[in-house]
Design an enzyme around this catalytic site. Sequence first.
Site, PDB file in Angstrom:
ATOM      1  N   ASP A 222     -18.289 -29.550 -19.232  1.00 45.52           N
ATOM      2  CA  ASP A 222     -17.586 -29.096 -18.036  1.00 45.52           C
ATOM      3  C   ASP A 222     -16.082 -28.959 -18.280  1.00 45.52           C
ATOM      4  OD1 ASP A 222     -16.911 -28.404 -15.474  1.00 45.52           O
ATOM      5  OD2 ASP A 222     -17.379 -30.338 -14.577  1.00 45.52           O
TER       6      ASP A 222
ATOM      7  N   ASP B  60     -14.304 -21.405 -16.146  1.00 44.96           N
ATOM      8  CA  ASP B  60     -15.005 -22.660 -15.896  1.00 44.96           C
ATOM      9  C   ASP B  60     -16.421 -22.604 -16.457  1.00 44.96           C
ATOM     10  OD1 ASP B  60     -15.607 -25.198 -14.878  1.00 44.96           O
ATOM     11  OD2 ASP B  60     -16.329 -24.374 -12.994  1.00 44.96           O
TER      12      ASP B  60
END
Length: 444
Positions: free
Chosen positions: A125, A328
């Site tokens: 992440d 992201d």
Amino acid sequence: MVSPPVLLFIVLCSCYYIAHGGDEHGFSVTLEPRRATVSVPLVHRHGSRAPSQNPDKPSFTERLRRNRARANYIMSRASHGMASTRGDDANVSIPTHLGGSVDSLEYVVTVGLGTPAVPQVLLMDTGSDVSWVQCAPCNSTQCYPQKDPLFDPSKSSTYAPIACDTGTCRKLGDHYQNGCTDGGAHCGYAVEYGDGSKTRGVYSNETLTLAPGVTVKDFHFGCGHDQRGDNDKYDGLVGLGGAPESLVVQTSSLYGGAFSYCLPAQNSKAGFLALGAPSANATGFVFTPMRHLPDVATFYMVTLTGISVGGKQLDVPPSAFRGGMIIDSGTVVTGLPHTAYNALQAAFRKAMAAYPLLPNGDLDTCYNLTGYSNVTVPKVAFTFSGGATIDLDVPNGILLEDCLAFHESGPDVGLGIIGNVNQRTLEVLYDAGRGKVGFRSGAC
């Protein structure tokens, strides 16, 4: 802690007459490895190559709901923010996989934690900082059911909770601080994510094994004893954001604060997560300046200046992109500001006019491709500030379960997010020290 860099490459598709019926998104694409060296795999968390399978994985609609909640949270945080010596061979590469085994549209890596090292399957992440795993003891009302046994710190000779009255605890960002725990002796952490899931427990030190013989001593992570929300089967998360708590910043003296990854397009393929920038072989990269948000170190941003569909540039004014785009790995679908999204949707629908639209898809441009033996998908390309242009993988970097993998993020003045679908098969290089983001086609 020296390991040869690992780079896996494939040929990126550039044209788009494709056979229907191969992978999970309804298409088959031939991938040709160009080079492979030792690596730690990265897979999709729902993929066939992931460590285990779960027949009760969440629906596509539910996964998109979580994606939208995460995107909204990231943009809320970002909008608030808007008001050692390393040798050339010091890189290490970890294989990445699509996360089918743990019921997600995100990507996972497998690392070792503790002494002896215990394998942990972690979400990768770039939109968060604190790494964590679920730790024993933890009952079923406090921890979600994961694929592997819970990490048991009592069985590791190198585990140590961080004391509450230490500089390390005091430096834990306000966003992650949870006071003192265990009677005031230990440092508490807490993280809440945009989809409503959360974790809290003891901020701790441990040995992290990235690859055989490559370890990080005194790695700060969260030993989680209370997890809530719609978590899947993964063991935890590895944070790759830009704040001090992340793996990237904790290892910056070794790897220079740079990292890259390649997200595989298909469940059967592996990609990589590489710590350290390519020192000798940066051939094939195109670069754009990296932007930062005031007071929010986590996110990595770039400026999109144009989009083309089928080789034709969309008529979108530069002002439509002025808010910037966060890159992201944990967001699935790309969110574009209003004007850019409407232009992309119209051009894509026109190019796909031969195929029937679904009236009520989970995304708003979905197709019924049942019965079509061949489907032609138009090329989509992004251009960034400085002139860097990348072609998205066709079809896996454009379509998600036969839907256009984009949605409208909001007004033109706001932020957008480039999700992981659009990043597939590209090597994305984050080089904060040099203030740039690189893209290289056909990397996994």
